[in-house]
Design an enzyme around this catalytic site. Sequence first.
Site, PDB file in Angstrom:
ATOM      1  CB  SER A   1      -4.969  -0.479  -1.826  1.00 32.57           C
ATOM      2  OG  SER A   1      -4.338  -1.685  -1.455  1.00 32.57           O
TER       3      SER A   1
ATOM      4  CD  GLN B   1      -0.667   4.063   2.899  1.00 31.92           C
ATOM      5  OE1 GLN B   1      -1.148   3.886   4.016  1.00 31.92           O
ATOM      6  NE2 GLN B   1       0.180   3.193   2.364  1.00 31.92           N
TER       7      GLN B   1
ATOM      8  CB  ALA C   1      -3.653   1.299  -4.891  1.00 31.12           C
ATOM      9  CB  THR C   2       0.013  -0.965  -8.408  1.00 28.65           C
ATOM     10  OG1 THR C   2       0.806  -0.686  -7.249  1.00 28.65           O
ATOM     11  CG2 THR C   2       0.905  -0.942  -9.637  1.00 28.65           C
TER      12      THR C   2
ATOM     13  CB  THR D   1     -13.091 -13.979 -13.995  1.00 30.78           C
ATOM     14  OG1 THR D   1     -13.319 -14.604 -15.265  1.00 30.78           O
ATOM     15  CG2 THR D   1     -14.122 -14.476 -12.992  1.00 30.78           C
TER      16      THR D   1
ATOM     17  CB  CYS E   1       7.026   0.073  -3.638  1.00 28.77           C
ATOM     18  SG  CYS E   1       5.335  -0.441  -3.316  1.00 28.77           S
TER      19      CYS E   1
END
EC number: 2.8.1.7
Length: 465
Positions: free
Chosen positions: A263, A243, A135-136, A303, A389
């Site tokens: 994510s 989330q 997700a980042t 890839t 984080c």
Amino acid sequence: TATGICGTMLLRVVWRRVTAALTAAPRSKSGAPIRGLRLRVVDHAPQSAIPSDTVPAPEAEPVLRPLYMDVQATTPLDPRVLDAMLPYLVNYYGNPHSRTHAYGWESEAAMEHARQQVASLIGADPREIIFTSGATESNNIAIKGVARFYKSRKKHLITTQTEHKCVLDSCRSLEAEGFQVTYLPVQKSGIINLKELEAAIQPDTSLVSVMTVNNEIGVKQPIAEIGRICSSRKVYFHTDAAQAVGKIPLDVNDMKIDLMSISGHKIYGPKGVGAIYIRRRPRVRVEALQSGGGQERGMRSGTVPTPLVVGLGAACEVAQQEMEYDHKRISKLAERLTQKIMKSLPDVVMNGDPEHHYPGCINLSFAYVEGESLLMALKDVALSSGSACTSASLEPSYVLRAIGTDEDLAHSSIRFGIGRFTTEEEVDYTVEKCIQHVKRLREMSPLWEMVQDGIDLKSIKWTQH
């Protein structure tokens, strides 16, 4: 004969390996799975790839591991997801972009099937799903990609003060490039004011980015309403749904979402993989952040890791099948946890809107208790005081400060995460230990003693020497 000798030697090697594997495999005395406080044999001694002729060392003593109640940070891999991944880790190892042989074709087929599974979960077209590392990266592609592509005509973006750090940092990075960013405040409930959003949109606004479910307090934003506002003003709408995907129903067309971040490891899939949904009609254009072979329609070169995307696809399919059941069960466990704590302890505050809220994320502030002290006391339970984080910082959570929480309460907050594999016994154990340690820590607190004596702490003028 030579053949017989070779055959005997081969059998001996196989027998040694099987024996070593059986000896090394940890198991409980009863053979039954252990629930509650989980046991795991931890052996730090290096092991040779080929078993030796020496007698194997005695089994290590079992080591207690804490209960896991931090599913907003990451989730355990669902065994069904692992089953789907294993063939692509061992037998089907072809590069999915190799077009000249069967190894590439079978990996490509698996990759496209996974794309279909992800798309199905959010009501998208498979061609609108781009695989990423998580997700980042998806948030970076959405925010920087859209802003830079349309920068000749539009130089303004809108987000909120309670977004994930990677969204806020991406916006700050764009500000350094000359873009203007509006950071919308949130109400005490944690939800944005839609009128403020409408007022913030300018003629040169290219993107609005608002997360679906907050990773610290579990608040759900009115995504469908935000989508309608953005659509009517011809502004692209991105949501960080890491989330929310697989936990609550989402449909990108009904909600008028143009870009969505996903994510893998937040939905019981593998780490290191995610996806971004990018609308095709009307087409959303993004500038690629990464140069390379032009994979993923030129938007994300590199890839594609077949085992990981197969795992992501399987996780999305399982989530789609079990979403309703999971939600009911998690809601019941969440209610059990909050009610037991609230009934047994005074001065406990639930952070965020209790109605517009994902039940599996519970953020409680225990007044007159230092959150870090409570976390250390609750060593039997894996919990956190906020986002994984930013939890290394000693500063109070910026999300709690944004909703107007007092600094002392913000410092006393704990996030409880309830997921698919959380048991009723684990919730009860966590509640019992939490109540026990909060009472103990409060008895040690002079502030708690003053409050019990009827002193209003806010009326005291503290002096520093």
